[in-house]
Design an enzyme around this catalytic site. Structure first.
Site, short mmCIF file in Angstrom:
data_model
loop_
_atom_site.label_atom_id
_atom_site.label_comp_id
_atom_site.label_asym_id
_atom_site.label_seq_id
_atom_site.Cartn_x
_atom_site.Cartn_y
_atom_site.Cartn_z
N ARG A 1 -9.27 0.29 9.28
CA ARG A 1 -9.09 -0.95 9.69
C ARG A 1 -10.09 -1.35 10.12
NH1 ARG A 1 -2.65 -0.01 8.96
NH2 ARG A 1 -1.65 -2.02 9.00
N ARG B 1 0.80 -9.78 13.01
CA ARG B 1 -0.79 -8.58 12.33
C ARG B 1 -1.13 -8.54 10.93
NH1 ARG B 1 4.95 -6.08 10.75
NH2 ARG B 1 3.92 -4.72 8.78
N ARG C 1 12.00 -0.91 10.73
CA ARG C 1 11.08 -1.61 11.47
C ARG C 1 10.99 -2.74 12.48
NH1 ARG C 1 6.05 0.16 7.71
NH2 ARG C 1 4.68 -1.22 9.78
N ARG D 1 11.30 -6.30 4.87
CA ARG D 1 11.23 -5.31 4.50
C ARG D 1 12.21 -4.70 5.77
NH1 ARG D 1 5.56 -2.37 4.68
NH2 ARG D 1 5.89 -3.06 6.42
N LYS E 1 1.20 -1.58 0.24
CA LYS E 1 0.64 0.20 0.16
C LYS E 1 0.50 1.84 0.11
CE LYS E 1 -1.89 -1.18 4.19
NZ LYS E 1 -1.22 -2.56 4.05
P1 ADP Z 1 1.20 -2.65 7.98
O1 ADP Z 1 0.41 -2.24 6.58
O2 ADP Z 1 2.94 -3.04 6.99
O3 ADP Z 1 1.34 -3.48 8.86
P2 ADP Z 1 1.44 0.14 9.29
O4 ADP Z 1 2.05 1.28 8.88
O5 ADP Z 1 0.29 0.76 7.69
O6 ADP Z 1 1.37 -0.76 7.81
O7 ADP Z 1 0.71 -0.04 10.24
C1 ADP Z 1 1.77 -0.04 11.08
C2 ADP Z 1 1.12 -0.49 13.11
O8 ADP Z 1 0.39 0.80 13.04
C3 ADP Z 1 -0.11 -1.34 12.99
O9 ADP Z 1 -0.11 -2.90 13.21
C4 ADP Z 1 -1.17 -0.58 13.72
O10 ADP Z 1 -0.29 -1.25 15.33
C5 ADP Z 1 -0.75 0.13 14.15
N1 ADP Z 1 -2.31 1.45 13.14
C6 ADP Z 1 -1.37 1.53 11.80
N2 ADP Z 1 -2.70 2.04 11.04
C7 ADP Z 1 -4.03 2.30 12.03
C8 ADP Z 1 -5.29 1.99 11.66
N3 ADP Z 1 -5.99 3.05 10.91
N4 ADP Z 1 -6.25 1.40 13.38
C9 ADP Z 1 -5.22 0.65 14.49
N5 ADP Z 1 -3.75 0.88 14.12
C10 ADP Z 1 -2.99 1.44 12.94
#
Ligand code: ADP
Length: 190
Positions: free
Chosen positions: A89, A146, A134, A128, A14
């Protein structure tokens, strides 16, 4: 105004695709993950709170995430449209986004979902993790948690947008520019 939800499990690509699409379509890109990471880096109270969930592979609570997202949208009154990456989410977040868009006299035009098989996701995320630093990508248990969290709380949102005829699935496997082309094709129909 074109407002897009870019959707898919962790590691689907994404962030990579949003970076390209935002320029192509003149959209403001909001990544909730990026905003959380910036807060962690700046050592804000929001960052400390978010970190405790992110380190375990869990979602940050809805209320916090929704307020943060709303503030990001409010900060860009000049936007021609948004590309949301990592939001919504959960069902509560999707409802909140509907309300926020309605408030702005606009709407979500489409959810575009990148489809990638789970084992490939794990491989991509661990790869990654080696380069990005990260923490949530470096540990296989957290990576798998996750993905599990995605199936528990997030995957259901497909139905939310399908019910509005706004769901578009796109094959997320292949070269980056191939996948971009597939996404551009969908966005051009909106
Ligand atoms: P990825 O899609 O690779 O898991 P992101 O950078 O989008 O990585 O998100 C990393 C973390 O940030 C998630 O695992 C979660 O803990 C938190 N997070 C991101 N977006 C949300 C959301 N919309 N609601 C709740 N937690 C979120």
């Amino acid at each position: 105004m074109k407002n897009i939800v870019l959707f898919g499990p962790p590691g689907a690509g994404k962030g990579t695709q949003a970076q390209i699409l935002k320029d192509e379509f003149n959209l403001v890109h909001i990544s909730t993950g990026d905003v959380f990471r910036k807060n962690i880096k700046d050592q804000t109270p929001l960052g400390a709170m978010a970190k405790s969930y992110m380190d375990q592979g869990h979602l940050v609570p809805d209320e916090v995430t929704i307020n943060m997202l709303a503030a990001e949208v409010e900060a860009r009154p000049d936007a021609q449209g948004f590309i949301f990456d990592g939001f919504p989410r959960t069902e509560a977040q999707a409802q909140a986004l509907e309300a926020l868009m309605a408030d702005k006299k606009t709407q979500i035009n489409a959810m575009v979902a990148l489809e990638v098989a789970d084992e490939l996701l794990v491989e991509r995320l661990l790869e990654r993790g080696k380069a990005s630093g990260r923490a949530d990508d470096a540990n296989e248990t957290v990576v798998r948690e996750r993905i599990a969290e995605y199936y528990r709380k997030t995957d259901v949102l497909k139905r939310f947008y399908q019910a509005q005829d706004k769901y578009h699935g796109v094959d997320g496997v292949g070269a980056i520019d191939q996948i971009t082309q597939r996404l551009v094709q969908v966005l051009n129909t909106l």
